[in-house]
Structures are given as C-alpha cells and as structure tokens.
Design a protein around this motif. Structure first.
Motif, PDB file in Angstrom:
ATOM      1  N   VAL A  55      12.846  -0.450  -0.320  1.00 29.91           N
ATOM      2  CA  VAL A  55      11.824   0.567  -0.062  1.00 29.91           C
ATOM      3  C   VAL A  55      11.589   0.644   1.443  1.00 29.91           C
ATOM      4  O   VAL A  55      11.368  -0.389   2.094  1.00 29.91           O
ATOM      5  CB  VAL A  55      10.516   0.209  -0.793  1.00 29.91           C
ATOM      6  N   PRO A  56      11.651   1.831   2.028  1.00 29.71           N
ATOM      7  CA  PRO A  56      11.461   1.934   3.486  1.00 29.71           C
ATOM      8  C   PRO A  56      10.062   1.510   3.905  1.00 29.71           C
ATOM      9  O   PRO A  56       9.074   1.923   3.301  1.00 29.71           O
ATOM     10  CB  PRO A  56      11.700   3.433   3.766  1.00 29.71           C
ATOM     11  N   PRO A  57       9.949   0.681   4.917  1.00 27.94           N
ATOM     12  CA  PRO A  57       8.633   0.189   5.333  1.00 27.94           C
ATOM     13  C   PRO A  57       7.759   1.298   5.921  1.00 27.94           C
ATOM     14  O   PRO A  57       8.225   2.133   6.696  1.00 27.94           O
ATOM     15  CB  PRO A  57       8.970  -0.871   6.390  1.00 27.94           C
ATOM     16  N   ASP A  58       6.516   1.323   5.483  1.00 29.19           N
ATOM     17  CA  ASP A  58       5.512   2.255   6.008  1.00 29.19           C
ATOM     18  C   ASP A  58       5.852   3.725   5.827  1.00 29.19           C
ATOM     19  O   ASP A  58       5.332   4.586   6.530  1.00 29.19           O
ATOM     20  CB  ASP A  58       5.225   1.965   7.484  1.00 29.19           C
ATOM     21  N   ASN A  59       6.691   4.023   4.861  1.00 32.32           N
ATOM     22  CA  ASN A  59       7.061   5.420   4.618  1.00 32.32           C
ATOM     23  C   ASN A  59       5.870   6.281   4.256  1.00 32.32           C
ATOM     24  O   ASN A  59       5.844   7.486   4.527  1.00 32.32           O
ATOM     25  CB  ASN A  59       8.104   5.475   3.497  1.00 32.32           C
ATOM     26  N   GLN A  60       4.844   5.683   3.647  1.00 32.33           N
ATOM     27  CA  GLN A  60       3.657   6.437   3.231  1.00 32.33           C
ATOM     28  C   GLN A  60       2.453   6.179   4.135  1.00 32.33           C
ATOM     29  O   GLN A  60       1.357   6.648   3.850  1.00 32.33           O
ATOM     30  CB  GLN A  60       3.298   6.076   1.790  1.00 32.33           C
ATOM     31  N   MET A  61       2.679   5.472   5.233  1.00 27.29           N
ATOM     32  CA  MET A  61       1.542   5.097   6.083  1.00 27.29           C
ATOM     33  C   MET A  61       1.648   5.554   7.526  1.00 27.29           C
ATOM     34  O   MET A  61       0.672   5.588   8.245  1.00 27.29           O
ATOM     35  CB  MET A  61       1.311   3.587   6.022  1.00 27.29           C
ATOM     36  N   ARG A  62       2.842   5.911   7.964  1.00 28.67           N
ATOM     37  CA  ARG A  62       2.969   6.483   9.305  1.00 28.67           C
ATOM     38  C   ARG A  62       4.223   7.347   9.380  1.00 28.67           C
ATOM     39  O   ARG A  62       5.216   7.087   8.698  1.00 28.67           O
ATOM     40  CB  ARG A  62       2.978   5.414  10.384  1.00 28.67           C
ATOM     41  N   MET A 119       0.819  -1.210   0.000  1.00 29.57           N
ATOM     42  CA  MET A 119       0.000   0.000   0.000  1.00 29.57           C
ATOM     43  C   MET A 119       0.854   1.261   0.000  1.00 29.57           C
ATOM     44  O   MET A 119       0.455   2.305  -0.546  1.00 29.57           O
ATOM     45  CB  MET A 119      -0.941   0.001   1.211  1.00 29.57           C
ATOM     46  N   ASN A 120       2.042   1.196   0.575  1.00 25.79           N
ATOM     47  CA  ASN A 120       2.928   2.358   0.563  1.00 25.79           C
ATOM     48  C   ASN A 120       3.255   2.781  -0.863  1.00 25.79           C
ATOM     49  O   ASN A 120       3.322   3.966  -1.174  1.00 25.79           O
ATOM     50  CB  ASN A 120       4.221   2.046   1.311  1.00 25.79           C
ATOM     51  N   LEU A 156       4.059  12.970   7.528  1.00 27.49           N
ATOM     52  CA  LEU A 156       4.955  12.020   6.879  1.00 27.49           C
ATOM     53  C   LEU A 156       6.230  12.727   6.434  1.00 27.49           C
ATOM     54  O   LEU A 156       6.257  13.944   6.254  1.00 27.49           O
ATOM     55  CB  LEU A 156       4.276  11.396   5.656  1.00 27.49           C
ATOM     56  N   SER A 157       7.280  11.941   6.242  1.00 27.65           N
ATOM     57  CA  SER A 157       8.574  12.509   5.866  1.00 27.65           C
ATOM     58  C   SER A 157       8.805  12.403   4.355  1.00 27.65           C
ATOM     59  O   SER A 157       8.632  11.331   3.766  1.00 27.65           O
ATOM     60  CB  SER A 157       9.695  11.773   6.607  1.00 27.65           C
ATOM     61  N   PHE A 158       9.163  13.528   3.750  1.00 29.93           N
ATOM     62  CA  PHE A 158       9.535  13.566   2.344  1.00 29.93           C
ATOM     63  C   PHE A 158      10.898  14.255   2.227  1.00 29.93           C
ATOM     64  O   PHE A 158      11.223  15.134   3.023  1.00 29.93           O
ATOM     65  CB  PHE A 158       8.500  14.332   1.517  1.00 29.93           C
ATOM     66  N   THR A 159      11.675  13.864   1.250  1.00 29.06           N
ATOM     67  CA  THR A 159      13.003  14.449   1.071  1.00 29.06           C
ATOM     68  C   THR A 159      12.877  15.898   0.626  1.00 29.06           C
ATOM     69  O   THR A 159      12.229  16.178  -0.381  1.00 29.06           O
ATOM     70  CB  THR A 159      13.806  13.651   0.031  1.00 29.06           C
TER      71      THR A 159
END
Length: 276
Positions: A266-273, A169-170, A225-228
């Motif tokens: 791919v970092p886990p859960d980067n788009q979910m928490r 889902m991420n 969430l964190s974005f570069t």
C-alpha cells in the motif's frame, strides 16, 4: 484556486459550541472570509438535520413510485428530477452547488463519520444530482469543486500508523475520500487531522489551531490527492485495471493507491498528502 470571489461550504457536525471542532470551524470561517471567500456553514446539530434516509424525503401527493419495493436511490433520483425532494435536502443541494470548496468538520466516530454527517451525505448526494453511472470518479459531476475532511480523533497519531493498534489511517480514510468524495468527482485535498486534542495540554491545542490557520492561508496553492483516472479501467471487464496499466506498474514497489494496489505494498500516505 484563488479564494477571492469564491464560495465555501462548511458542513459542521458537533453538538457543542465550546468544542475543539467548533474552534476549528471558527478558524476556517475567519481565514477564508479574510481571503475574500464567501463562507456558508451548515451546522447540522443546530439545524436538527435528519440523518435517516426515508421515504419522507420525497414530497409527492401520489407518494413514492414503488412503495412495495422502495429504492431510496431510484426514488430520490426521480424526485430530484421532478423537484420533489424535501426542503432540507434541496436547501443543502443549493449550498453545495454554489460552493467551490467544501470542508467537512467533525469528530471521527468509530473510525468513520458521525451519523448526522453520514445522513447529510446519504440524503444530499442523491443519484442524478451528485453522481450517475456515466459521471463518477475522475469524470464526476463535482470535478470542478474541491473538498476536504477536517476532523479530530480520540486516539494518538501513533495508534493510527501501519504498526499501530488502530491500523493505518490511510486505509481508514479510503472509503470516505475515495468512495464518497472522489466518487462524486471532487478534487480531494489532503485531510486536516487533529490528533487527540482532548488528551493534550491547552498549548498543544492552540498550536493545532494555529497550524490549521496557516494551512488555510496557503490552501489555494495545494494540489489534490492522487486517484487513478477512470479511463485506466476497462468498463467492459468489470472496471478492472487495463492490462497495459497493470503491466506498466507491475514492477513498482508500491501500488497505485490504497484501494487499487495491485497486490503490491500500500503506498504510504496516499490518502493523507498529495504527491510531490
């Protein structure tokens, strides 16, 4: 972000007032209002909001500037600057400009947004108003606003995993949360995902809504969430990560984000928490 005195916009896309999405929308209205927030709801189906981005979105006696080679982005930019966008677009832009928090409430269709909601994004977030070449991503126009997705799925959570048939889902959320929300500068809060509510018992649906209520009550304390950041990219070199950034993270196990992962995992859960 304390909610007292703030304004929230709920962009709601479901056809039925008896749906789970409607119930989730109602919970958000109740909780945010109780916290002293002024809440506005754009009920897209009830409004019969036009999904297609067309030349009719520009109100001008002389018509569009280049009818023979029509560019929606460029034409609506000029129309926005001249105050000649259609009334429905202008009304939504006024709501959005006033809002401190935007929640998009919808059922996930085909791993993405319903057409009517995508149409809202296409038509409301026009060039100049919502983004520009100079003002996007971490330097975006809406960097003082928070936004989040709240949606239902038709599939179980396990199916949207790294080993699931639907995929992670991420990865599914990256084009929406990065390519739309973060692109316009929003501080993106973690999504609220209601996993397959149509396929679980009533008590489970009630528990989902109760959890949503609890989350909304604690929303002011949530980190986005964190974005570069944009300044990590070299604009003179095709907006690639700067060499020093690549060197700093080359030895890490995971990449920076789902989309910008440097060939690493791919970092886990980067788009979910949000990162703790």
């Amino acid at each position: 972000m304390a909610l007292v005195g703030k304004q929230a916009l709920l962009v709601y896309a479901h056809q039925s007032p008896g749906s789970f999405n409607a119930a989730a929308k109602d919970v958000a209205v109740d909780v945010l209002t109780a916290q002293g927030c002024t809440v506005t709801v754009s009920d897209l189906y009830a409004m019969k909001f036009k999904a297609a981005a067309t030349a009719e979105d520009i109100i001008s006696e002389g018509g569009v500037k280049r009818a023979e080679n029509f560019s929606y982005a460029e034409e609506t930019k000029v129309a926005w600057e001249e105050g000649k966008l259609s009334a429905d677009i202008t009304a939504e832009q006024h709501k959005l400009s006033a809002a401190d928090l935007i929640i998009f409430q919808f059922p996930m269709y085909w791993f993405s947004l319903p057409a009517i909601l995508k149409g809202w994004i296409d038509r409301v977030l026009v060039l100049g108003y919502a983004y520009s070449k100079e003002k996007r991503y971490s330097q975006g126009i809406f960097k003082e606003k928070k936004a989040m997705l709240s949606f239902t799925t038709g599939s179980q959570e396990s199916m949207f995993s790294a080993h699931g048939i639907n995929g992670d889902m991420n990865v599914t959320l990256w084009p929406i949360q990065n390519g739309i929300l973060h692109y316009c500068g929003f501080q993106v809060l973690a999504p609220q995902i209601f996993w397959a509510p149509a396929h679980v018992p009533q008590e489970d649906r009630a528990a989902m809504l109760q959890a949503w209520r609890g989350r909304l009550e604690g929303l002011p304390g949530e980190a986005p969430l964190s974005f570069t950041p944009m300044d990590c990219f070299d604009g003179e070199n095709g907006f690639q990560l700067k060499p020093e950034v690549q060197e700093k993270h080359a030895g890490e196990k995971f990449g920076l984000t789902v989309g910008t992962h440097m060939g690493l995992a791919v970092p886990p859960d980067n788009q979910m928490r949000a990162a703790i």
